[in-house]
Design an enzyme around this catalytic site. Structure first.
Site, PDB file in Angstrom:
ATOM      1  N   HIS A 145     -17.493  -1.954   4.878  1.00  0.00           N
ATOM      2  CA  HIS A 145     -17.380  -0.951   6.712  1.00  0.00           C
ATOM      3  C   HIS A 145     -19.125  -0.799   6.365  1.00  0.00           C
ATOM      4  O   HIS A 145     -20.383  -0.743   5.636  1.00  0.00           O
ATOM      5  CB  HIS A 145     -17.054   0.350   6.535  1.00  0.00           C
ATOM      6  N   HIS A 199       0.908  -1.018  -0.381  1.00  0.00           N
ATOM      7  CA  HIS A 199      -0.217   0.245   0.278  1.00  0.00           C
ATOM      8  C   HIS A 199       0.849   1.910  -0.130  1.00  0.00           C
ATOM      9  O   HIS A 199       1.203   1.465   1.000  1.00  0.00           O
ATOM     10  CB  HIS A 199      -0.670  -0.390   1.587  1.00  0.00           C
ATOM     11  N   ASP A 218     -10.091  -4.373  -3.632  1.00  0.00           N
ATOM     12  CA  ASP A 218      -9.372  -3.874  -2.510  1.00  0.00           C
ATOM     13  C   ASP A 218     -11.035  -3.931  -1.799  1.00  0.00           C
ATOM     14  O   ASP A 218     -11.046  -2.939  -0.969  1.00  0.00           O
ATOM     15  CB  ASP A 218      -9.420  -3.051  -2.566  1.00  0.00           C
TER      16      ASP A 218
HETATM   17  O1  DOR Z   1      -9.955   2.119   2.447  1.00  0.00           O
HETATM   18  C1  DOR Z   1      -9.375   0.959   2.449  1.00  0.00           C
HETATM   19  N1  DOR Z   1     -10.114   0.321   3.186  1.00  0.00           N
HETATM   20  N2  DOR Z   1      -7.680   1.017   2.059  1.00  0.00           N
HETATM   21  C2  DOR Z   1      -6.993   0.268   2.375  1.00  0.00           C
HETATM   22  O2  DOR Z   1      -6.390   0.246   2.900  1.00  0.00           O
HETATM   23  C3  DOR Z   1      -7.376  -0.527   4.060  1.00  0.00           C
HETATM   24  C4  DOR Z   1      -8.826  -1.253   3.785  1.00  0.00           C
HETATM   25  C5  DOR Z   1      -9.447  -1.309   4.879  1.00  0.00           C
HETATM   26  O3  DOR Z   1      -9.426  -2.504   5.780  1.00  0.00           O
HETATM   27  O4  DOR Z   1     -10.949  -0.915   5.271  1.00  0.00           O
HETATM   28 ZN    ZN Z   2      -6.868  -3.381   0.884  1.00  0.00          ZN
END
Ligand code: DOR
Ligand code: ZN
Length: 427
Positions: A298, A172, A294
């Site tokens: 959430h 990253h 990615d």
């Molecule tokens: O936006 C992100 N969410 N970037 C990251 O590097 C980690 C990821 C997460 O784990 O929520």
């Molecule tokens: Zn990630």
């Protein structure tokens, strides 16, 4: 079992063919196969058969945050999106740093409906031990801070990790000092993309590619998002340096963040139109090798917090193929390109054995799609526990009909079936 009459991916093109599956594997491919007695026939006329997609960048949140996702819910989203293998990131609670952590996560991953690989976090604590991990897809290093506190911004530690690693080091790449500088400077604007200016990514990509080339180690750049990074990678690309782009950077810009706020907040952030244009060009030029999601779910409650408090990340594993099929419909990509970025290249770069292609002797990991079916991506159709997608409301041409993992049908038009998924074997 015979998949009959489909249009099958074969060495860079699509041909009409029948496909025989025996146990976990593809047995035979021919223009016409006669079913034997007791052999099940699945009619695939009008459908395209792709190798199952390999998403080398997901966060399925186990252990530690199963209210957001777990291996079952995440893998359902994957299977519904035609993804048959995922590589899961190590930024869990606790993070995957030791062999014990990795073994504990292996147990949790057993409920996955799709095949998986489990990354190990490279950090100060295990910097000289990372060479012990050879059955992991790679060592993930956070050169800039993101979800969880797993930062490695000391380039001395990174140098140790690079020298000891026996697997690709996945970074990253956002420079932490510059993140702090721009965050302070633009704090009042609450503009996430300004607080993590393009320069943060560009400097970190320059540093990490220079170091990996110096030590002659394989480096994979996760979620490249800016025109500046592309310029640097283009100049310094060797077979040891590979790069990935995420669908949200290909299909959304900072305008989405400005309207949807935290639902468009992730690291690295959504960028400007000129960056998005550079990413598409880089895909066509072979500067970017892989598209990976990615997938970082959430919950609504978490995303409804203030801009400063809301966590970064968006889901993506279920919607990636739909978005790419729409791009194929719009002639921004060819279907064989989708196979290259999402199947062939991930398997080649990470040395995944017998996957990422359709060939006798390969695992029957298959994604069967209907290019003529249209639909609209909807929050309520998402299998991720988070229950939303940044692509809600987008019409798409092309849909996943069935997904096979190791010769077993695990998804068929909204229904899921038991799977024989396993951890992938790596060369
Ligand atoms: O936006 C992100 N969410 N970037 C990251 O590097 C980690 C990821 C997460 O784990 O929520
Ligand atoms: Zn990630």
């Amino acid at each position: 079992m015979i998949l009959q009459g489909g249009t099958v991916y074969q060495q860079g093109s699509f041909i009409r063919a029948d496909l025989r599956i025996d146990g976990n594997f593809i047995k035979e491919i021919n223009s016409r196969l006669l079913p034997k007695a007791n052999e099940e026939v699945i009619h695939c006329k009008g459908l395209h058969i792709l190798p199952g997609l390999i998403d080398i960048h997901v966060h399925f949140r186990e252990p530690g945050a199963v209210h957001k996702e777990d291996f079952l819910s995440g893998s359902k989203a994957a299977a519904a999106g035609g993804v048959t293998t995922v590589f899961d990131m190590p930024n869990n609670t606790p993070p995957v740093v030791t062999q014990k952590d990795l073994n504990a996560k292996r147990k949790l991953a057993k409920k996955s409906l799709v095949n998986y690989g489990l990354y190990v976090l490279g950090c100060r604590e295990n910097r000289t031990m990372v060479g012990n991990f050879i059955a992991t897809p790679g060592i993930k290093v956070y050169l800039g801070s993101s979800t969880g506190n797993y930062l490695t911004d000391d380039l001395g530690v990174f140098a140790d990790i690079l020298q000891h690693a026996k697997r690709p080091v996945v970074v990253h790449a956002e420079n932490e000092q510059l993140i702090r500088y721009f965050s302070e400077k633009y704090k009042k604007t609450e503009h996430h993309h300004k607080m993590r200016d393009n320069l943060c990514a560009a400097v970190s990509v320059a540093e990490s590619t220079t170091m990996a080339s110096y030590f002659q180690k394989q480096l994979h750049l996760a979620h490249v998002s800016t025109a500046e990074e592309i310029d640097i990678i283009r100049k310094h690309k060797t077979s040891l340096i590979t790069a990935e782009v995420s669908p949200h950077h290909l299909f959304l810009t900072e305008q989405f963040f400005l309207k949807q706020k935290n639902y468009g907040k992730m690291n690295p952030p959504l960028r400007y139109q000129k960056d998005q244009d550079a990413l598409w060009q880089a895909l066509h030029d072979g500067v970017i090798d892989i598209i990976a999601t990615d997938h970082a779910p959430h919950t609504h409650d978490e995303k409804k917090k203030s801009c400063a408090e809301a966590p970064c990340g968006v889901p993506g594993v279920q919607t990636m193929l739909s978005l790419l099929l729409e791009a194929v419909h719009q002639k921004k990509l060819k279907l064989v390109d989708v196979v290259r970025y999402c199947c062939n290249n991930p398997a080649r770069i990470f040395g995944i054995q017998k996957r990422g292609n359709i060939s006798p002797g390969y695992f029957a990991d298959l994604c069967i799609i209907d290019l003529n079916r249209t639909s609209i991506i909807r929050n309520q159709d998402q299998y991720s526990k988070c229950g939303w997608t940044p692509f809600d409301g987008i019409p798409v041409h092309g849909a996943v009909q069935m997904t096979f993992v190791n010769g077993t049908k695990v998804f068929d038009q909204g229904k899921f079936f038991p799977s024989s998924a396993k951890e992938v074997t790596l060369i």
